[in-house]
Design a protein around this motif. Structure first.
Motif, PDB file in Angstrom:
ATOM      1  N   THR A  31       0.824  -1.196   0.000  1.00  0.00           N
ATOM      2  CA  THR A  31       0.000   0.000   0.000  1.00  0.00           C
ATOM      3  C   THR A  31       0.865   1.257   0.000  1.00  0.00           C
ATOM      4  O   THR A  31       2.007   1.245   0.472  1.00  0.00           O
ATOM      5  CB  THR A  31      -0.928   0.040   1.228  1.00  0.00           C
ATOM      6  OG1 THR A  31      -0.141   0.068   2.413  1.00  0.00           O
ATOM      7  CG2 THR A  31      -1.867  -1.156   1.245  1.00  0.00           C
ATOM      8  N   CYS A  32       0.285   2.335  -0.523  1.00  0.00           N
ATOM      9  CA  CYS A  32       0.974   3.626  -0.533  1.00  0.00           C
ATOM     10  C   CYS A  32      -0.052   4.731  -0.713  1.00  0.00           C
ATOM     11  O   CYS A  32      -0.839   4.697  -1.653  1.00  0.00           O
ATOM     12  CB  CYS A  32       2.003   3.674  -1.652  1.00  0.00           C
ATOM     13  SG  CYS A  32       2.864   5.253  -1.738  1.00  0.00           S
ATOM     14  N   ASP A  33      -0.055   5.694   0.201  1.00  0.00           N
ATOM     15  CA  ASP A  33      -0.915   6.868   0.083  1.00  0.00           C
ATOM     16  C   ASP A  33      -0.086   8.084   0.466  1.00  0.00           C
ATOM     17  O   ASP A  33       0.097   8.378   1.642  1.00  0.00           O
ATOM     18  CB  ASP A  33      -2.143   6.735   0.975  1.00  0.00           C
ATOM     19  CG  ASP A  33      -3.174   7.830   0.720  1.00  0.00           C
ATOM     20  OD1 ASP A  33      -2.776   8.941   0.294  1.00  0.00           O
ATOM     21  OD2 ASP A  33      -4.361   7.577   0.943  1.00  0.00           O
ATOM     22  N   LEU A  34       0.433   8.770  -0.535  1.00  0.00           N
ATOM     23  CA  LEU A  34       1.306   9.910  -0.282  1.00  0.00           C
ATOM     24  C   LEU A  34       0.552  11.083   0.338  1.00  0.00           C
ATOM     25  O   LEU A  34       1.119  11.835   1.130  1.00  0.00           O
ATOM     26  CB  LEU A  34       1.991  10.350  -1.576  1.00  0.00           C
ATOM     27  CG  LEU A  34       2.933   9.324  -2.204  1.00  0.00           C
ATOM     28  CD1 LEU A  34       3.495   9.847  -3.523  1.00  0.00           C
ATOM     29  CD2 LEU A  34       4.060   8.972  -1.247  1.00  0.00           C
ATOM     30  N   LYS A  35      -0.733  11.242   0.022  1.00  0.00           N
ATOM     31  CA  LYS A  35      -1.520  12.346   0.591  1.00  0.00           C
ATOM     32  C   LYS A  35      -1.705  12.182   2.088  1.00  0.00           C
ATOM     33  O   LYS A  35      -1.720  13.152   2.835  1.00  0.00           O
ATOM     34  CB  LYS A  35      -2.879  12.452  -0.099  1.00  0.00           C
ATOM     35  CG  LYS A  35      -2.782  12.950  -1.521  1.00  0.00           C
ATOM     36  CD  LYS A  35      -4.152  13.074  -2.134  1.00  0.00           C
ATOM     37  CE  LYS A  35      -4.026  13.549  -3.571  1.00  0.00           C
ATOM     38  NZ  LYS A  35      -5.310  13.642  -4.250  1.00  0.00           N
ATOM     39  N   LYS A  36      -1.874  10.944   2.533  1.00  0.00           N
ATOM     40  CA  LYS A  36      -2.056  10.676   3.969  1.00  0.00           C
ATOM     41  C   LYS A  36      -0.747  10.316   4.654  1.00  0.00           C
ATOM     42  O   LYS A  36      -0.732  10.087   5.862  1.00  0.00           O
ATOM     43  CB  LYS A  36      -3.058   9.535   4.164  1.00  0.00           C
ATOM     44  CG  LYS A  36      -4.453   9.882   3.698  1.00  0.00           C
ATOM     45  CD  LYS A  36      -5.398   8.711   3.913  1.00  0.00           C
ATOM     46  CE  LYS A  36      -6.783   9.009   3.411  1.00  0.00           C
ATOM     47  NZ  LYS A  36      -7.681   7.855   3.541  1.00  0.00           N
ATOM     48  N   ASP A  37       0.333  10.238   3.879  1.00  0.00           N
ATOM     49  CA  ASP A  37       1.656   9.880   4.396  1.00  0.00           C
ATOM     50  C   ASP A  37       1.605   8.552   5.152  1.00  0.00           C
ATOM     51  O   ASP A  37       2.086   8.437   6.282  1.00  0.00           O
ATOM     52  CB  ASP A  37       2.214  10.989   5.284  1.00  0.00           C
ATOM     53  CG  ASP A  37       3.705  10.820   5.540  1.00  0.00           C
ATOM     54  OD1 ASP A  37       4.400  10.252   4.673  1.00  0.00           O
ATOM     55  OD2 ASP A  37       4.177  11.245   6.617  1.00  0.00           O
ATOM     56  N   GLU A  38       0.990   7.550   4.512  1.00  0.00           N
ATOM     57  CA  GLU A  38       0.928   6.229   5.132  1.00  0.00           C
ATOM     58  C   GLU A  38       1.046   5.152   4.062  1.00  0.00           C
ATOM     59  O   GLU A  38       0.923   5.417   2.867  1.00  0.00           O
ATOM     60  CB  GLU A  38      -0.371   6.045   5.928  1.00  0.00           C
ATOM     61  CG  GLU A  38      -1.630   6.174   5.108  1.00  0.00           C
ATOM     62  CD  GLU A  38      -2.886   6.141   5.956  1.00  0.00           C
ATOM     63  OE1 GLU A  38      -2.839   6.542   7.133  1.00  0.00           O
ATOM     64  OE2 GLU A  38      -3.920   5.710   5.442  1.00  0.00           O
ATOM     65  N   GLY A  39       1.299   3.952   4.487  1.00  0.00           N
ATOM     66  CA  GLY A  39       1.427   2.832   3.568  1.00  0.00           C
ATOM     67  C   GLY A  39       2.483   1.871   4.058  1.00  0.00           C
ATOM     68  O   GLY A  39       2.878   1.871   5.217  1.00  0.00           O
ATOM     69  N   GLY A  40       2.943   1.031   3.158  1.00  0.00           N
ATOM     70  CA  GLY A  40       3.951   0.042   3.501  1.00  0.00           C
ATOM     71  C   GLY A  40       3.378  -1.277   3.963  1.00  0.00           C
ATOM     72  O   GLY A  40       4.130  -2.188   4.305  1.00  0.00           O
ATOM     73  N   ASN A  41       2.046  -1.394   3.964  1.00  0.00           N
ATOM     74  CA  ASN A  41       1.419  -2.650   4.366  1.00  0.00           C
ATOM     75  C   ASN A  41       1.332  -3.580   3.167  1.00  0.00           C
ATOM     76  O   ASN A  41       1.010  -3.158   2.056  1.00  0.00           O
ATOM     77  CB  ASN A  41       0.011  -2.410   4.916  1.00  0.00           C
ATOM     78  CG  ASN A  41       0.032  -1.532   6.141  1.00  0.00           C
ATOM     79  OD1 ASN A  41       0.862  -1.696   7.015  1.00  0.00           O
ATOM     80  ND2 ASN A  41      -0.868  -0.568   6.181  1.00  0.00           N
ATOM     81  N   LYS A  42       1.602  -4.850   3.397  1.00  0.00           N
ATOM     82  CA  LYS A  42       1.533  -5.860   2.343  1.00  0.00           C
ATOM     83  C   LYS A  42       0.144  -6.493   2.378  1.00  0.00           C
ATOM     84  O   LYS A  42      -0.293  -6.991   3.416  1.00  0.00           O
ATOM     85  CB  LYS A  42       2.613  -6.909   2.596  1.00  0.00           C
ATOM     86  CG  LYS A  42       2.803  -7.898   1.504  1.00  0.00           C
ATOM     87  CD  LYS A  42       3.992  -8.787   1.853  1.00  0.00           C
ATOM     88  CE  LYS A  42       4.216  -9.850   0.847  1.00  0.00           C
ATOM     89  NZ  LYS A  42       5.335 -10.714   1.221  1.00  0.00           N
ATOM     90  N   ILE A  43      -0.546  -6.475   1.251  1.00  0.00           N
ATOM     91  CA  ILE A  43      -1.897  -7.036   1.160  1.00  0.00           C
ATOM     92  C   ILE A  43      -1.894  -8.154   0.129  1.00  0.00           C
ATOM     93  O   ILE A  43      -1.386  -7.980  -0.980  1.00  0.00           O
ATOM     94  CB  ILE A  43      -2.916  -5.954   0.766  1.00  0.00           C
ATOM     95  CG1 ILE A  43      -2.990  -4.899   1.864  1.00  0.00           C
ATOM     96  CG2 ILE A  43      -4.284  -6.566   0.492  1.00  0.00           C
ATOM     97  CD1 ILE A  43      -3.988  -3.804   1.620  1.00  0.00           C
ATOM     98  N   THR A  44      -2.451  -9.299   0.505  1.00  0.00           N
ATOM     99  CA  THR A  44      -2.579 -10.437  -0.397  1.00  0.00           C
ATOM    100  C   THR A  44      -4.053 -10.783  -0.545  1.00  0.00           C
ATOM    101  O   THR A  44      -4.758 -10.949   0.450  1.00  0.00           O
ATOM    102  CB  THR A  44      -1.807 -11.658   0.138  1.00  0.00           C
ATOM    103  OG1 THR A  44      -0.428 -11.324   0.244  1.00  0.00           O
ATOM    104  CG2 THR A  44      -1.968 -12.858  -0.781  1.00  0.00           C
ATOM    105  N   LEU A  45      -4.507 -10.869  -1.779  1.00  0.00           N
ATOM    106  CA  LEU A  45      -5.877 -11.267  -2.082  1.00  0.00           C
ATOM    107  C   LEU A  45      -5.815 -12.500  -2.970  1.00  0.00           C
ATOM    108  O   LEU A  45      -5.172 -12.479  -4.019  1.00  0.00           O
ATOM    109  CB  LEU A  45      -6.622 -10.137  -2.799  1.00  0.00           C
ATOM    110  CG  LEU A  45      -6.639  -8.780  -2.084  1.00  0.00           C
ATOM    111  CD1 LEU A  45      -7.236  -7.717  -2.988  1.00  0.00           C
ATOM    112  CD2 LEU A  45      -7.406  -8.873  -0.781  1.00  0.00           C
ATOM    113  N   LYS A  46      -6.474 -13.582  -2.556  1.00  0.00           N
ATOM    114  CA  LYS A  46      -6.407 -14.828  -3.314  1.00  0.00           C
ATOM    115  C   LYS A  46      -7.320 -14.834  -4.525  1.00  0.00           C
ATOM    116  O   LYS A  46      -7.010 -15.451  -5.540  1.00  0.00           O
ATOM    117  CB  LYS A  46      -6.721 -16.013  -2.407  1.00  0.00           C
ATOM    118  CG  LYS A  46      -5.649 -16.202  -1.357  1.00  0.00           C
ATOM    119  CD  LYS A  46      -5.878 -17.432  -0.534  1.00  0.00           C
ATOM    120  CE  LYS A  46      -4.752 -17.518   0.489  1.00  0.00           C
ATOM    121  NZ  LYS A  46      -4.757 -18.742   1.224  1.00  0.00           N
TER     122      LYS A  46
END
Length: 94
Positions: A31-46
């Motif tokens: 994940t990456c959201d530059l406007k909210k200055d957050e992210g870096g979470n790994k998401i897996t969807l099967k």
């Protein structure tokens, strides 16, 4: 590990079956959201499907996915949209 081009991945995400339904794919992305200055979470969807794109008839505000280089996906059978950046995909159909 087999590498594919982002353009090929996006083309695969847009594929439909003979009934016109989107074909599910598996995906892992960061994940990456530059406007909210957050992210870096790994998401897996099967089992996920692309939402919108070429068949979208939405009258809502245009999210400018191509300009922002984002796409909306959702878990097959779910209703929550997840915005992702194709260049942050770490695994696709693997």
């Amino acid at each position: 590990m087999k590498l594919i081009r982002v353009a090929d991945m996006l083309q695969t995400m847009q594929m439909r079956d003979t009934d016109g339904q989107r074909i599910p794919f598996s995906i892992t992305f960061v994940t990456c959201d530059l406007k909210k200055d957050e992210g870096g979470n790994k998401i897996t969807l099967k089992k996920a499907v692309l939402v919108g794109a070429s068949s979208s008839k939405s009258t809502a505000k245009n999210p400018q996915h191509y300009a922002n280089y984002t796409r909306n996906i959702k878990v097959l059978g779910g209703d929550r949209l997840i915005k992702m950046h194709p260049i942050l995909v770490t695994k696709f159909n693997g």
